[in-house]
Design a protein around this motif. Structure first.
Motif, PDB file in Angstrom:
ATOM      1  N   ALA A   1       1.882  -5.162   2.768  1.00 17.35           N
ATOM      2  CA  ALA A   1       0.967  -5.680   3.788  1.00 17.35           C
ATOM      3  C   ALA A   1       0.925  -7.199   3.709  1.00 17.35           C
ATOM      4  O   ALA A   1       0.562  -7.861   4.664  1.00 17.35           O
ATOM      5  CB  ALA A   1      -0.429  -5.101   3.598  1.00 17.35           C
TER       6      ALA A   1
ATOM      7  N   PHE B   1       0.848  -1.192   0.000  1.00 21.03           N
ATOM      8  CA  PHE B   1       0.000   0.000   0.000  1.00 21.03           C
ATOM      9  C   PHE B   1       0.880   1.236   0.000  1.00 21.03           C
ATOM     10  O   PHE B   1       1.953   1.232   0.597  1.00 21.03           O
ATOM     11  CB  PHE B   1      -0.904   0.021   1.237  1.00 21.03           C
ATOM     12  CG  PHE B   1      -1.990  -1.000   1.178  1.00 21.03           C
ATOM     13  CD1 PHE B   1      -3.114  -0.775   0.415  1.00 21.03           C
ATOM     14  CD2 PHE B   1      -1.870  -2.192   1.861  1.00 21.03           C
ATOM     15  CE1 PHE B   1      -4.117  -1.722   0.340  1.00 21.03           C
ATOM     16  CE2 PHE B   1      -2.873  -3.148   1.798  1.00 21.03           C
ATOM     17  CZ  PHE B   1      -3.999  -2.908   1.030  1.00 21.03           C
TER      18      PHE B   1
ATOM     19  N   SER C   1      -6.020 -10.174  13.740  1.00 22.43           N
ATOM     20  CA  SER C   1      -6.532  -9.089  12.919  1.00 22.43           C
ATOM     21  C   SER C   1      -5.368  -8.226  12.427  1.00 22.43           C
ATOM     22  O   SER C   1      -4.467  -7.907  13.202  1.00 22.43           O
ATOM     23  CB  SER C   1      -7.491  -8.259  13.774  1.00 22.43           C
ATOM     24  OG  SER C   1      -7.905  -7.163  13.051  1.00 22.43           O
ATOM     25  N   GLY C   2      -5.365  -7.909  11.153  1.00 23.91           N
ATOM     26  CA  GLY C   2      -4.297  -7.075  10.602  1.00 23.91           C
ATOM     27  C   GLY C   2      -3.137  -7.880  10.061  1.00 23.91           C
ATOM     28  O   GLY C   2      -2.139  -7.321   9.626  1.00 23.91           O
ATOM     29  N   SER C   3      -3.236  -9.211  10.058  1.00 23.20           N
ATOM     30  CA  SER C   3      -2.093 -10.006   9.620  1.00 23.20           C
ATOM     31  C   SER C   3      -2.023 -10.139   8.104  1.00 23.20           C
ATOM     32  O   SER C   3      -1.078 -10.706   7.582  1.00 23.20           O
ATOM     33  CB  SER C   3      -2.131 -11.380  10.289  1.00 23.20           C
ATOM     34  OG  SER C   3      -3.359 -12.010  10.013  1.00 23.20           O
ATOM     35  N   GLY C   4      -3.027  -9.637   7.387  1.00 27.21           N
ATOM     36  CA  GLY C   4      -2.949  -9.650   5.928  1.00 27.21           C
ATOM     37  C   GLY C   4      -3.851 -10.688   5.280  1.00 27.21           C
ATOM     38  O   GLY C   4      -3.736 -10.939   4.074  1.00 27.21           O
ATOM     39  N   LYS C   5      -4.763 -11.272   6.032  1.00 29.91           N
ATOM     40  CA  LYS C   5      -5.630 -12.313   5.480  1.00 29.91           C
ATOM     41  C   LYS C   5      -6.553 -11.745   4.404  1.00 29.91           C
ATOM     42  O   LYS C   5      -6.661 -12.288   3.304  1.00 29.91           O
ATOM     43  CB  LYS C   5      -6.474 -12.948   6.604  1.00 29.91           C
ATOM     44  CG  LYS C   5      -5.654 -13.440   7.781  1.00 29.91           C
ATOM     45  CD  LYS C   5      -6.515 -14.084   8.857  1.00 29.91           C
ATOM     46  CE  LYS C   5      -7.533 -13.169   9.504  1.00 29.91           C
ATOM     47  NZ  LYS C   5      -6.955 -12.096  10.330  1.00 29.91           N
ATOM     48  N   SER C   6      -7.225 -10.641   4.719  1.00 28.74           N
ATOM     49  CA  SER C   6      -8.167 -10.075   3.754  1.00 28.74           C
ATOM     50  C   SER C   6      -7.442  -9.556   2.522  1.00 28.74           C
ATOM     51  O   SER C   6      -7.928  -9.717   1.399  1.00 28.74           O
ATOM     52  CB  SER C   6      -8.962  -8.932   4.383  1.00 28.74           C
ATOM     53  OG  SER C   6      -9.766  -9.413   5.418  1.00 28.74           O
ATOM     54  N   VAL C   7      -6.284  -8.935   2.714  1.00 31.00           N
ATOM     55  CA  VAL C   7      -5.549  -8.410   1.566  1.00 31.00           C
ATOM     56  C   VAL C   7      -5.136  -9.567   0.650  1.00 31.00           C
ATOM     57  O   VAL C   7      -5.209  -9.459  -0.574  1.00 31.00           O
ATOM     58  CB  VAL C   7      -4.333  -7.573   2.031  1.00 31.00           C
ATOM     59  CG1 VAL C   7      -3.478  -7.177   0.850  1.00 31.00           C
ATOM     60  CG2 VAL C   7      -4.799  -6.341   2.794  1.00 31.00           C
TER      61      VAL C   7
ATOM     62  N   PRO D   1      -4.733   2.859  -3.121  1.00 29.80           N
ATOM     63  CA  PRO D   1      -3.307   2.858  -2.787  1.00 29.80           C
ATOM     64  C   PRO D   1      -2.634   1.486  -2.927  1.00 29.80           C
ATOM     65  O   PRO D   1      -1.434   1.403  -2.780  1.00 29.80           O
ATOM     66  CB  PRO D   1      -3.313   3.274  -1.315  1.00 29.80           C
ATOM     67  CG  PRO D   1      -4.585   2.678  -0.784  1.00 29.80           C
ATOM     68  CD  PRO D   1      -5.580   2.710  -1.917  1.00 29.80           C
TER      69      PRO D   1
ATOM     70  N   PRO E   1       2.385  -2.743   9.381  1.00 30.96           N
ATOM     71  CA  PRO E   1       3.243  -3.023   8.228  1.00 30.96           C
ATOM     72  C   PRO E   1       4.393  -2.020   8.075  1.00 30.96           C
ATOM     73  O   PRO E   1       5.476  -2.371   7.626  1.00 30.96           O
ATOM     74  CB  PRO E   1       2.274  -2.928   7.045  1.00 30.96           C
ATOM     75  CG  PRO E   1       0.934  -3.199   7.622  1.00 30.96           C
ATOM     76  CD  PRO E   1       0.967  -2.688   9.026  1.00 30.96           C
TER      77      PRO E   1
END
Ligand code: ADP
Ligand code: MG
Length: 675
Positions: free
Chosen positions: A334, A325, A354-360, A373, A603
């Motif tokens: 990320a 990003f 949460s925030g570990s990059g699963k959704s990305v 971005p 990140p």
């Protein structure tokens, strides 16, 4: 705070047009402020001997006007007057208009009706005409012109703010404030005002240029600045009679108005982009239809040879996926070097905080990460749709979804690969009946009429276990519960019998019984149709109940990956061990949950070396210096941990650490998980 502000300035400065505008406005403002101390001739000093002198002569850089007054001096003083009047009128209009909008929107009913109809009446006049009428009533003069322009612009602020407030005032946080006994004034000032501030700022920056133009207009008509005061409009008016003999007298104020207004509008546009947080400070342009892929990324290696018949080629193979990003002028990854493969009928669970990059990771597969971005820096995503398999058993070539044409990607999305988003409220359109939304997905990829598509929608709703599906299909999203909406989203994902379903935390918002039913539905899909499943969750128990492979993500990397049974029975990475130890066990209240102190790094603040080292009880100096690649931990089981790479053999599960004891005793390792 100061860092944040310098970040905002930096982002504004990186937006080229806005930076140029800012420089021009800054220069004009500096000249205007310094006018009294600059070595200029008096702006009203007449010198009849030097009348209409040409620019760049002895009589000053910009020449003189019909009374021999120095044009440079008049320009600087004129900009000073125009800027001051424009700013004051804008501020006045913003304060009065926003207050009216806030009160009308918040009060509603009669107040809203009366006030806004009054505002509508103001808007019904062409607004220069309105300003003219006001000046005619108040009498000519700069101050009256300022008042007139401010009044003429009040409706713009009032309407913009009122519209935003109406949308906000029934939201839960306002209701909560009201229930907490906050006074109306406090709710308006503390809760609503900050939320409408971006609207006010955007209106401010985009109307300032207009205000300056209008001030000049009134002065030009002789209703604003009175002689001998210099103001850009009155200077233009003065030039009227001599424009044929001395065009520079008109050109100087005319160009000044043009440049100033354009510069202010450029800054206004820049500020508007800046206030849109979704653009990450990258101005100009909305996200495109697919995620950008860095051109510099390594080209995909040739397709690997098809494995033996016994082992089917993967439905999807992600290799070295890195997604970053934009953060200011830096790019922050990320998701880093993520690789996994899922065979037909396989189920991969991706688990992590949460925030570990699963959704990305999930969004990258379908090119759904917003760009800007986001950008995919490297990797390949090979997809082999089952429907293309020819009957003679030959495997079709996989296509790299990152590099297929957009039309092909769009044909795959929602069709061969379906996605269940975490938040069904965001995925469903609140103004379309749920059955029609599913029918639209069916028609998008299969064509056909609405009647057939609606029938299929009802059948799908029945399939995901919604009672009375025919009636539910006619419901609007708000008439369903959270769990029912999530099942609608799943029905939509199943609409075209996908080959791969990516479910991003599909059960996070659900109660346990509904969760079990939803998971069961996804599980049956893959068992009956040979579809592949990627199930994302932060809940290891959910993953363990459904998936045959587990990938554990931490700080954007897969730190451990292997067969579900092996990962749960013999977790190698200290993070996996802690995750397992964090799962409560039903009927074992005595078991101490081994929570992980600290949180994952963001990140942009990722430490060098192993990202888990700061939280790892076993970290050594070497862990903190060099990054660690995946190493073997067992058959088909890899781990990114220096210790197990060094030791090379699987750890003993029972014994020593509480985490391991918990893992051994965990019901996760049996099919009867606590679901
Ligand atoms: P999760 O594992 O909870 O699904 P995500 O994949 O959503 O986490 O996010 C991974 C990281 O990417 C987070 O640290 C988040 O801050 C960052 N990120 C996600 N979306 C954006 C975005 N649009 N702009 C900048 N950073 C983002
Ligand atoms: Mg997520």
């Amino acid at each position: 705070m100061s860092a944040q502000r310098s970040g905002a300035w930096g982002r504004l400065a990186r937006n080229r047009p806005a930076a140029v505008g800012l420089a021009v406005v800054g220069l004009a403002a500096a000249l205007a402020l310094l006018a009294p101390v600059l070595p200029l001739a008096g702006p009203t000093l007449t010198a009849y001997g030097d009348r209409l002198a040409a620019p760049f002569g002895d009589a000053g850089w910009l020449g003189t006007d019909h009374l021999g007054r120095d044009l440079l001096a008049r320009l600087v003083w004129g900009v000073r007057v125009s800027l001051a009047v424009g700013l004051a009128a804008t501020a006045l209009a913003a304060v009065v208009g926003s207050t009216i909008g806030l009160v009308a929107g918040y009060a509603g009913r009669t107040v809203d009706l009366v006030v806004m109809r009054g505002i509508d009446m103001l808007m019904a006049f062409p607004y220069l005409l309105l300003a003219l009428a006001i000046v005619a009533a108040l009498g000519p003069g700069l101050f009256n012109a300022l008042i007139a322009i401010a009044i003429a612009n009040v409706p713009f602020f009032a309407r913009a703010v009122r519209g935003t407030v109406v949308g906000l005032k029934d939201r839960d946080f306002i209701t909560a404030a009201r229930l907490a006994g906050l006074s109306h004034t406090r709710i308006l000032v503390v809760e609503l005002l900050p939320n409408v501030l971006p609207v006010i700022v955007i209106s401010l920056t985009t109307t300032l240029g207009w205000m300056i133009l209008e001030t000049a207009g009134l002065s030009y008509l002789g209703l604003g600045a009175q002689p001998p005061t210099a103001d850009l409009g009155s200077m233009l008016a003065d030039a009227n009679k001599v424009v044929t003999v001395a065009p520079h007298v008109a050109l100087v104020p005319g160009l000044a108005i043009l440049v100033l207004v354009i510069a202010i509008n450029l800054v206004g546009d820049g500020v508007r982009d800046l206030l849109d947080p979704r653009l990450g400070g990258v101005s100009a342009g909305r996200p495109g239809p697919r995620t950008a892929v860095a051109a510099t990324g390594p080209r995909p290696p040739p397709d690997p040879p098809t494995p033996s018949r016994a082992e089917p080629a993967p439905m999807i193979a992600v290799d070295g996926l890195t997604t970053s990003f934009a953060l200011g002028d830096r790019r922050v990854p990320a998701v880093r070097a993520v690789s996994f493969a899922v065979p037909p009928g396989g189920a991969l669970g991706i688990v992590g905080e949460s925030g570990s990059g699963k959704s990305v990771t999930a969004l990258s597969i379908l090119g759904l990460v917003a760009s800007p971005p986001g950008r995919i820096e490297a990797g390949t995503i090979r997809f082999r749709p089952a429907t293309d398999r020819s009957t003679d058993g030959a495997e079709p070539a996989a296509e790299d979804l990152l590099r297929v044409p957009l039309a092909r990607l769009q044909a795959v999305r929602g069709n061969r690969i379906a996605m269940v988003f975490q938040d069904p409220d965001a995925a469903l359109d609140p103004l379309i009946r749920v059955g029609d939304q599913i029918a639209a997905v069916v028609r998008r990829h299969r064509g056909g009429g609405w009647t057939a598509a609606r029938q299929r929608a009802a059948a799908l709703l029945a399939e995901v276990g919604l009672p009375d599906p025919a009636r539910r299909a006619r419901a609007w999203p708000h008439q369903l519960s959270g769990g029912q909406r999530q099942r609608v989203a799943i029905a939509m994902a199943l609409a075209n019998d996908p080959d791969l379903v990516i479910a991003d935390e599909p059960t996070t918002a659900l109660d346990v019984t509904t969760q079990a039913r939803v998971l069961d539905r996804l599980d049956r899909l893959r068992r009956s149709r040979g579809a592949a499943l990627i199930l994302i969750s932060h809940d290891l128990a959910v993953i363990a109940g459904v998936c045959d492979r587990i990938a554990v993500m931490y700080a954007g990397e897969i730190v451990e990956q292997g067969p579900a049974a092996a990962v749960i029975a013999a977790p190698h990475h200290p993070y996996t061990r802690r995750l397992i130890a964090c799962v409560p066990v039903l009927g074992r209240p005595d078991r101490v949950l081994d929570t992980i102190p600290g949180g994952p790094p963001s990140p942009e603040a990722r430490p060098p070396g192993c990202a888990f080292a700061p939280r790892c009880p076993d970290a050594e100096d070497a862990c903190r210096s060099a990054s660690i690649g995946p190493g073997p931990a067992g058959p088909d089981h890899t781990v990114r941990c220096r210790r197990w790479r060094a030791l090379g053999d699987p750890p003993a599960v029972a014994g020593r650490s509480p985490a391991r004891t918990a893992a051994a005793a965990s019901p996760l390792s049996t099919p009867a998980s606590p679901l």
